[in-house]
Design an enzyme around this catalytic site. Sequence first.
Site, short mmCIF file in Angstrom:
data_model
loop_
_atom_site.label_atom_id
_atom_site.label_comp_id
_atom_site.label_asym_id
_atom_site.label_seq_id
_atom_site.Cartn_x
_atom_site.Cartn_y
_atom_site.Cartn_z
CG MET A 76 -1.99 -1.08 1.15
SD MET A 76 -3.49 -0.71 2.08
CE MET A 76 -2.84 -0.50 3.73
CB SER A 110 3.90 4.44 3.40
OG SER A 110 4.56 4.97 4.53
CG HIS A 142 6.93 -2.40 2.16
ND1 HIS A 142 6.66 -1.26 2.89
CD2 HIS A 142 5.76 -3.09 2.14
CE1 HIS A 142 5.40 -1.26 3.27
NE2 HIS A 142 4.83 -2.36 2.83
#
EC number: 6.3.2.1
Length: 534
Positions: A48, A50, A55
């Site tokens: 999503m 940010s 990540h």
Amino acid sequence: MRLLTTVAALRCYLNKRRWESQLTASEEQILDSMTSWYQTAIGLVPTMGSLHQGHLSLIERARHENSTVIVSIFINPLQFGPNEDYGRYPRTLEQDRQLCEQAGVDAIFAPSPEELGIPQKNIQESQVTQVIPPSVMISGLCGHSRLGHFQGVATIVTKLLNLVQPDRAYFGQKDGQQLAVIKRLVADLNLPVEIVACPTVREASGLACSSRNQYLTAPEKQQAAVLYRGLLQAEAAFKAGVRYSSRLREVVRQELAKVSSVLVEYIELVEPTTLMPLDKIQEEGMLAIAARLGSTRLIDNTILRDRQPIIAIDGPAGAGKSTVARQVATKLGLVYLDTGAMYRAVTWLVLQQGIAIDDDCAIAELANNCKIELTPSQDLQSPVRVWINDTDVTQDIRTIEVTSQVSAIAAQAAVREALVKQQQRWGKRGGLVAEGRDIGTHVFPDAEVKIFLTASVGERARRRQQDFQKQGQPEVSLEQLEKDIAERDWKDSTRKVSPLQKAADAVELQTDGLSISDVASQIVDYYQQRLSQW
């Protein structure tokens, strides 16, 4: 790197990448007859935005395992409730783009909700077709307070998997309930994608990385780290023999109570795959926490396994994996799982039945219907005894004919899927040593000890020649064996399905000039060192 915002552009890009891969394959095939294997896999990292270190760890894993890496950035309105933080969720596309470019991402897919046909409404108000996971998986844990959340997650993940059609999709273990739901979704809908679970990445304090950590002040971040400390206390209690849910949850509750600003939403122990509540851990359990600190919701979990350790030994052909693994298993009193023999057995059966090596459909039928049995030999000089469909093929699977074709068979997705399932069932209770080419990365990614054995091509050719002589096989020159091994290395490391790779957390052992006993002793010493740390 490309930034794609429409479905049309994404499809165009993917078609182009696949066409380029096929073109490259055709050109290479003309230049060199050995290049009949190509790593054309696509990896998807759904986010999503940010982006943070968690990540980036997913992207790094995807980059290592695929020729094309797509990162999706989509703040999904369907998974936010009416009073949740959809409006203020961090939107940092330019920063995310820079991070992705630095990480080697090939393309970002960042569509608007309208582009995906999703109105900016929560799941209860939306008229979009929905994917609804089993109610038992979404009614507990986070599902209790976030009504409709997992329907929203399942719907958008299904959309992304359908649009990108990746070979692999990467998710973090921090979102344990989401991971279980997505794995179930893929299994139930027979989607042709491998879901890769990646370890939770933490800040220095132990706080699990999350985009919502931006909401926290520096003092609040230190307070939030109590969730991890609570899990560590539970892990310590588990190692001390505590197995009952009530006691493990109480250990966590006592630790969390030390920070009064942290308001506990739940502390639960569930089976990691089905998410069914557990009273006692028989094999494994996921201990999960949700809590609030101010207006920020935090989650974390840990997997508690009641099993003996698994030792995963990977490496190229001829590195001595089988012999070393057997010695290690014998010295430590563990079971030796000869996964290579399983692939050789299927290869033998394919050849025995006259099936063409490239007849994937017939081989898929055969692999999913055959019965393989392995029986350890008391004599370390003798191989594990292997039966397939009640036929003893212990010697037959070591012939040059089988050896020359096993990589081609092992690279077929249906074969690997069938045999990996059987291997993972055997490994459920642990206490085994397994060797192969993707044991630590794919078969047992949670193995407690991971070793990558390697040696020079010349050394491996010499060993293979000695093996053939001992088995009474026809004489093969070192030059031919070196050529065969180099070709096998190339095929194994570039194949699309579960390529030969060193796990990120594996210890590499270069075995040139070392005896089997020397190598086995080093692994045993490392195992015992690791065991003392658990």
